[in-house]
Design a protein around this motif. Structure first.
Motif, PDB file in Angstrom:
ATOM      1  N   HIS A 101       0.849  -1.200   0.000  1.00  0.00           N
ATOM      2  CA  HIS A 101       0.000   0.000   0.000  1.00  0.00           C
ATOM      3  C   HIS A 101       0.877   1.239   0.000  1.00  0.00           C
ATOM      4  CE1 HIS A 101      -3.779   2.129   0.561  1.00  0.00           C
ATOM      5  NE2 HIS A 101      -3.113   2.948   1.365  1.00  0.00           N
ATOM      6  N   LEU A 102       0.599   2.170  -0.927  1.00  0.00           N
ATOM      7  CA  LEU A 102       1.361   3.410  -1.055  1.00  0.00           C
ATOM      8  C   LEU A 102       0.482   4.581  -0.644  1.00  0.00           C
ATOM      9  CD1 LEU A 102       3.911   4.733  -3.190  1.00  0.00           C
ATOM     10  CD2 LEU A 102       1.729   5.644  -3.901  1.00  0.00           C
ATOM     11  N   THR A 103       1.031   5.495   0.157  1.00  0.00           N
ATOM     12  CA  THR A 103       0.329   6.706   0.553  1.00  0.00           C
ATOM     13  C   THR A 103       1.248   7.898   0.327  1.00  0.00           C
ATOM     14  OG1 THR A 103      -0.809   5.455   2.288  1.00  0.00           O
ATOM     15  CG2 THR A 103      -0.924   7.845   2.425  1.00  0.00           C
ATOM     16  N   GLU A 104       0.733   8.892  -0.375  1.00  0.00           N
ATOM     17  CA  GLU A 104       1.468  10.131  -0.599  1.00  0.00           C
ATOM     18  C   GLU A 104       0.763  11.224   0.203  1.00  0.00           C
ATOM     19  OE1 GLU A 104       2.642  13.037  -4.320  1.00  0.00           O
ATOM     20  OE2 GLU A 104       2.025  10.980  -4.730  1.00  0.00           O
ATOM     21  N   PHE A 105       1.527  11.982   0.991  1.00  0.00           N
ATOM     22  CA  PHE A 105       0.908  12.970   1.875  1.00  0.00           C
ATOM     23  C   PHE A 105       1.832  14.156   2.117  1.00  0.00           C
ATOM     24  CE2 PHE A 105       3.112   9.824   4.376  1.00  0.00           C
ATOM     25  CZ  PHE A 105       3.774  10.548   5.359  1.00  0.00           C
ATOM     26  N   LYS A 106       1.222  15.260   2.570  1.00  0.00           N
ATOM     27  CA  LYS A 106       1.965  16.458   2.960  1.00  0.00           C
ATOM     28  C   LYS A 106       1.887  16.557   4.477  1.00  0.00           C
ATOM     29  CE  LYS A 106       0.946  19.022  -1.227  1.00  0.00           C
ATOM     30  NZ  LYS A 106       0.298  20.185  -1.812  1.00  0.00           N
ATOM     31  N   SER A 107       3.043  16.777   5.101  1.00  0.00           N
ATOM     32  CA  SER A 107       3.074  16.781   6.556  1.00  0.00           C
ATOM     33  C   SER A 107       4.327  17.493   7.051  1.00  0.00           C
ATOM     34  CB  SER A 107       3.065  15.335   7.063  1.00  0.00           C
ATOM     35  OG  SER A 107       3.299  15.290   8.434  1.00  0.00           O
ATOM     36  N   SER A 108       4.340  17.741   8.355  1.00  0.00           N
ATOM     37  CA  SER A 108       5.555  18.245   8.993  1.00  0.00           C
ATOM     38  C   SER A 108       6.452  17.052   9.320  1.00  0.00           C
ATOM     39  CB  SER A 108       5.210  19.012  10.262  1.00  0.00           C
ATOM     40  OG  SER A 108       4.578  18.157  11.187  1.00  0.00           O
ATOM     41  N   GLY A 109       7.718  17.300   9.555  1.00  0.00           N
ATOM     42  CA  GLY A 109       8.672  16.225   9.796  1.00  0.00           C
ATOM     43  C   GLY A 109       8.473  15.494  11.110  1.00  0.00           C
ATOM     44  N   GLU A 110       7.859  16.136  12.108  1.00  0.00           N
ATOM     45  CA  GLU A 110       7.671  15.501  13.419  1.00  0.00           C
ATOM     46  C   GLU A 110       6.717  14.313  13.353  1.00  0.00           C
ATOM     47  OE1 GLU A 110       6.945  19.055  13.221  1.00  0.00           O
ATOM     48  OE2 GLU A 110       9.090  19.369  13.502  1.00  0.00           O
ATOM     49  N   LEU A 111       5.771  14.362  12.436  1.00  0.00           N
ATOM     50  CA  LEU A 111       4.782  13.296  12.328  1.00  0.00           C
ATOM     51  C   LEU A 111       5.385  12.001  11.798  1.00  0.00           C
ATOM     52  CD1 LEU A 111       1.781  12.549  12.619  1.00  0.00           C
ATOM     53  CD2 LEU A 111       1.450  13.376  10.305  1.00  0.00           C
ATOM     54  N   ILE A 112       6.457  12.078  11.033  1.00  0.00           N
ATOM     55  CA  ILE A 112       7.062  10.900  10.415  1.00  0.00           C
ATOM     56  C   ILE A 112       7.572   9.929  11.469  1.00  0.00           C
ATOM     57  CG2 ILE A 112       8.850  10.087   8.824  1.00  0.00           C
ATOM     58  CD1 ILE A 112       6.543  11.717   7.551  1.00  0.00           C
ATOM     59  N   SER A 113       8.244  10.450  12.488  1.00  0.00           N
ATOM     60  CA  SER A 113       8.772   9.556  13.527  1.00  0.00           C
ATOM     61  C   SER A 113       7.649   8.863  14.283  1.00  0.00           C
ATOM     62  CB  SER A 113       9.681  10.322  14.483  1.00  0.00           C
ATOM     63  OG  SER A 113       8.955  11.361  15.106  1.00  0.00           O
ATOM     64  N   LYS A 114       6.549   9.569  14.518  1.00  0.00           N
ATOM     65  CA  LYS A 114       5.397   8.960  15.194  1.00  0.00           C
ATOM     66  C   LYS A 114       4.771   7.865  14.325  1.00  0.00           C
ATOM     67  CE  LYS A 114       0.970  10.135  17.244  1.00  0.00           C
ATOM     68  NZ  LYS A 114      -0.014  11.185  17.510  1.00  0.00           N
ATOM     69  N   LEU A 115       4.653   8.133  13.026  1.00  0.00           N
ATOM     70  CA  LEU A 115       4.077   7.160  12.093  1.00  0.00           C
ATOM     71  C   LEU A 115       4.951   5.911  12.007  1.00  0.00           C
ATOM     72  CD1 LEU A 115       1.933   6.532   9.881  1.00  0.00           C
ATOM     73  CD2 LEU A 115       3.504   7.587   8.263  1.00  0.00           C
ATOM     74  N   GLU A 116       6.258   6.098  11.876  1.00  0.00           N
ATOM     75  CA  GLU A 116       7.158   4.955  11.760  1.00  0.00           C
ATOM     76  C   GLU A 116       7.218   4.143  13.052  1.00  0.00           C
ATOM     77  OE1 GLU A 116      10.870   6.298  10.120  1.00  0.00           O
ATOM     78  OE2 GLU A 116      10.012   6.308   8.095  1.00  0.00           O
TER      79      GLU A 116
END
Length: 117
Positions: free
Chosen positions: A61-76
């Motif tokens: 599953h591929l998801t393309e999104f716009k976000s701030s960098g802080e959210l990436i660590s929470k998602l991972e």
């Protein structure tokens, strides 16, 4: 806001309903964190390049999104905690990848060239 693309590979032992539930969970994390989802693409069951945990296939599953960098660590972190996820990869898109994805979404690569008679 930066633009990111994440691909997750879910275990093939899941039913379609459970895999959709897992994807909805990750999508909710993104939207609750203030991300704007640009595009989602479910690639379905595909063969892996090499076995992972004695499994040779997985749901991509591929998801393309716009976000701030802080959210990436929470998602991972959520990807790592979820046992349904075999692998994941999140990348930040540069201007060239962003332009390529825009062309791909608009269908520029799917147009057939007209044959001149």
């Amino acid at each position: 806001m930066n633009q990111y693309e994440t691909v997750i590979v879910l275990t093939p032992l899941l039913s379609e309903e459970v895999s959709k539930e897992a994807i909805a969970k990750f999508k909710k994390i993104l939207t609750d964190g203030g991300a704007e989802i640009v595009q989602e693409d479910n690639w379905g069951l595909r063969k892996l390049a090499y076995p992972i945990d004695k499994k040779t296939t997985g749901f991509y599953h591929l998801t393309e999104f716009k976000s701030s960098g802080e959210l990436i660590s929470k998602l991972e972190l959520e990807y790592k905690r979820d046992e349904r996820v075999l692998r994941f990869m999140t990348i930040k898109l540069d201007k060239h990848a962003f332009a390529y994805n825009e062309k791909k979404r608009s269908g520029a690569f799917n147009k057939k060239k007209e044959v001149a008679e």
